[in-house]
Design an enzyme around this catalytic site. Structure first.
Site, mmCIF file in Angstrom:
data_model
loop_
_atom_site.group_PDB
_atom_site.id
_atom_site.type_symbol
_atom_site.label_atom_id
_atom_site.label_comp_id
_atom_site.label_asym_id
_atom_site.label_seq_id
_atom_site.Cartn_x
_atom_site.Cartn_y
_atom_site.Cartn_z
ATOM 1 N N TYR A 1 50.796 38.961 26.163
ATOM 2 C CA TYR A 1 50.965 38.257 27.446
ATOM 3 C C TYR A 1 52.337 37.570 27.497
ATOM 4 O O TYR A 1 53.053 37.673 28.500
ATOM 5 C CB TYR A 1 49.827 37.237 27.609
HETATM 6 P P1 NAP Z 1 43.986 34.700 38.896
HETATM 7 O O1 NAP Z 1 43.037 33.801 39.599
HETATM 8 O O2 NAP Z 1 43.490 35.491 37.733
HETATM 9 O O3 NAP Z 1 44.622 35.688 39.999
HETATM 10 C C1 NAP Z 1 45.315 36.829 39.652
HETATM 11 C C2 NAP Z 1 45.333 37.755 40.852
HETATM 12 O O4 NAP Z 1 46.025 38.958 40.472
HETATM 13 C C3 NAP Z 1 43.938 38.159 41.354
HETATM 14 O O5 NAP Z 1 43.822 37.917 42.717
HETATM 15 C C4 NAP Z 1 43.880 39.647 41.056
HETATM 16 O O6 NAP Z 1 43.216 40.424 42.048
HETATM 17 C C5 NAP Z 1 45.366 40.025 41.112
HETATM 18 N N1 NAP Z 1 45.533 41.314 40.453
HETATM 19 C C6 NAP Z 1 45.157 41.666 39.204
HETATM 20 N N2 NAP Z 1 45.377 42.990 39.011
HETATM 21 C C7 NAP Z 1 45.900 43.468 40.177
HETATM 22 C C8 NAP Z 1 46.310 44.751 40.620
HETATM 23 N N3 NAP Z 1 46.232 45.828 39.831
HETATM 24 N N4 NAP Z 1 46.800 44.883 41.875
HETATM 25 C C9 NAP Z 1 46.887 43.814 42.702
HETATM 26 N N5 NAP Z 1 46.488 42.565 42.347
HETATM 27 C C10 NAP Z 1 46.000 42.397 41.100
HETATM 28 O O7 NAP Z 1 45.267 33.889 38.382
HETATM 29 P P2 NAP Z 1 45.667 32.355 38.616
HETATM 30 O O8 NAP Z 1 44.800 31.490 37.793
HETATM 31 O O9 NAP Z 1 45.803 32.113 40.071
HETATM 32 O O10 NAP Z 1 47.111 32.365 37.911
HETATM 33 C C11 NAP Z 1 48.212 32.941 38.550
HETATM 34 C C12 NAP Z 1 49.356 33.195 37.601
HETATM 35 O O11 NAP Z 1 49.596 32.073 36.746
HETATM 36 C C13 NAP Z 1 49.161 34.376 36.670
HETATM 37 O O12 NAP Z 1 50.356 35.156 36.708
HETATM 38 C C14 NAP Z 1 49.019 33.733 35.293
HETATM 39 O O13 NAP Z 1 49.488 34.583 34.277
HETATM 40 C C15 NAP Z 1 49.900 32.530 35.429
HETATM 41 N N6 NAP Z 1 49.707 31.415 34.498
HETATM 42 C C16 NAP Z 1 48.492 31.106 33.986
HETATM 43 C C17 NAP Z 1 48.340 29.988 33.165
HETATM 44 C C18 NAP Z 1 46.987 29.578 32.660
HETATM 45 O O14 NAP Z 1 46.868 28.482 32.049
HETATM 46 N N7 NAP Z 1 45.925 30.329 32.893
HETATM 47 C C19 NAP Z 1 49.428 29.185 32.853
HETATM 48 C C20 NAP Z 1 50.683 29.525 33.390
HETATM 49 C C21 NAP Z 1 50.791 30.627 34.211
HETATM 50 P P3 NAP Z 1 41.612 40.374 42.251
HETATM 51 O O15 NAP Z 1 41.332 39.081 42.942
HETATM 52 O O16 NAP Z 1 41.346 41.568 43.089
HETATM 53 O O17 NAP Z 1 41.001 40.445 40.889
#
Ligand code: NAP
Length: 216
Positions: free
Chosen positions: A131
């Site tokens: 990641y």
């Molecule tokens: P999330 O709720 O998992 O949302 C990710 C979105 O990406 C979902 O809507 C998903 O679609 C979409 N997606 C996945 N595969 C796809 C595909 N093939 N085509 C089109 N869309 C696709 O993420 P979040 O919690 O909002 O986080 C957003 C960002 O922050 C991510 O990039 C993550 O890596 C980053 N981040 C996370 C953390 C952490 O602590 N977790 C920290 C820093 C940064 P579906 O709804 O259809 O599944």
């Protein structure tokens, strides 16, 4: 200003589209991957585009036609393997960057992760390293373009209510940040061209979003 939100159905994406639509001055086009996800965004008055990030650059470019900015907040999430991390967090991000260039959209805001340095790759636990690698090279790719980019590096995301108060700088101490506040920051970035060409870490803090961004 019209913004294509890539990953709009995600937890940050949904809140960002809501903020954009509530603003009165901005509008959103939600890029989603399933028809059944569209009604939520249509009820907010947002446009939708149904595109899978594993598909063709051309389809993403089509979704980006006529917008002023793109926010990439998609991610493969913690429940899939390194294969999807590679396909979405790295290749999906790079394809979106290429689609922006193809569609002539200059403004690009990337939701990265807290630390995407080479050192972070070396120090990451084995399961987390792919990641960090994906996020590292997506950021590297974006920095090498002529796009008007901003790279946002949030701390650990939580679903707590947002406070509207953050700490923003090139480097801040590792910490948590509600997704709601990250959405506020992304909206603030879209509204503040002084953030172009910059990248910063963001965690919860004591400064209002607008003011914190203005001190970058
Ligand atoms: P999330 O709720 O998992 O949302 C990710 C979105 O990406 C979902 O809507 C998903 O679609 C979409 N997606 C996945 N595969 C796809 C595909 N093939 N085509 C089109 N869309 C696709 O993420 P979040 O919690 O909002 O986080 C957003 C960002 O922050 C991510 O990039 C993550 O890596 C980053 N981040 C996370 C953390 C952490 O602590 N977790 C920290 C820093 C940064 P579906 O709804 O259809 O599944």
């Amino acid at each position: 200003m019209k913004t294509l939100v890539v990953g709009a159905n995600g937890q940050i994406g949904k809140q960002l589209v809501g903020l954009i639509q509530d603003s009165g001055s901005h509008t959103a086009r939600a890029m989603i991957r399933k028809q059944e996800q569209a009604s939520h965004f249509e009820s907010l008055g947002a446009e939708t585009a149904i595109v899978d990030l594993e598909g063709e650059i051309e389809d993403i470019a089509k979704a980006a036609e006529g917008v002023d900015a793109i926010v990439f907040t998609a991610g493969s999430g913690p429940n899939t393997g390194a294969d999807k991390t590679l396909m979405i967090d790295l290749d999906g991000a790079v394809k979106t960057i290429k689609a922006a260039e193809k569609a002539g959209v200059k403004r690009f805001v990337m939701v990265s992760s807290y630390d995407t340095t080479r050192q972070a790759i070396q120090e990451a636990p084995e399961s987390f390293a792919p990641y960090v690698v994906a996020k590292h090279y997506a950021d590297v790719w974006l920095r090498g373009t002529d796009l008007d980019y901003t790279i946002v590096h949030p701390g650990r995301l939580t679903n707590e209510d947002g406070t509207g108060k953050v700490q923003i700088a090139e480097e801040v101490e590792r910490g948590d940040v509600p997704r709601e506040d990250v959405a506020q920051v992304l909206f603030g970035v879209l509204d503040d061209d002084s953030t172009i060409g910059k990248e910063f870490q963001v965690v919860s803090g004591s400064t209002g979003v607008k003011e914190a961004l203005s001190h970058l």
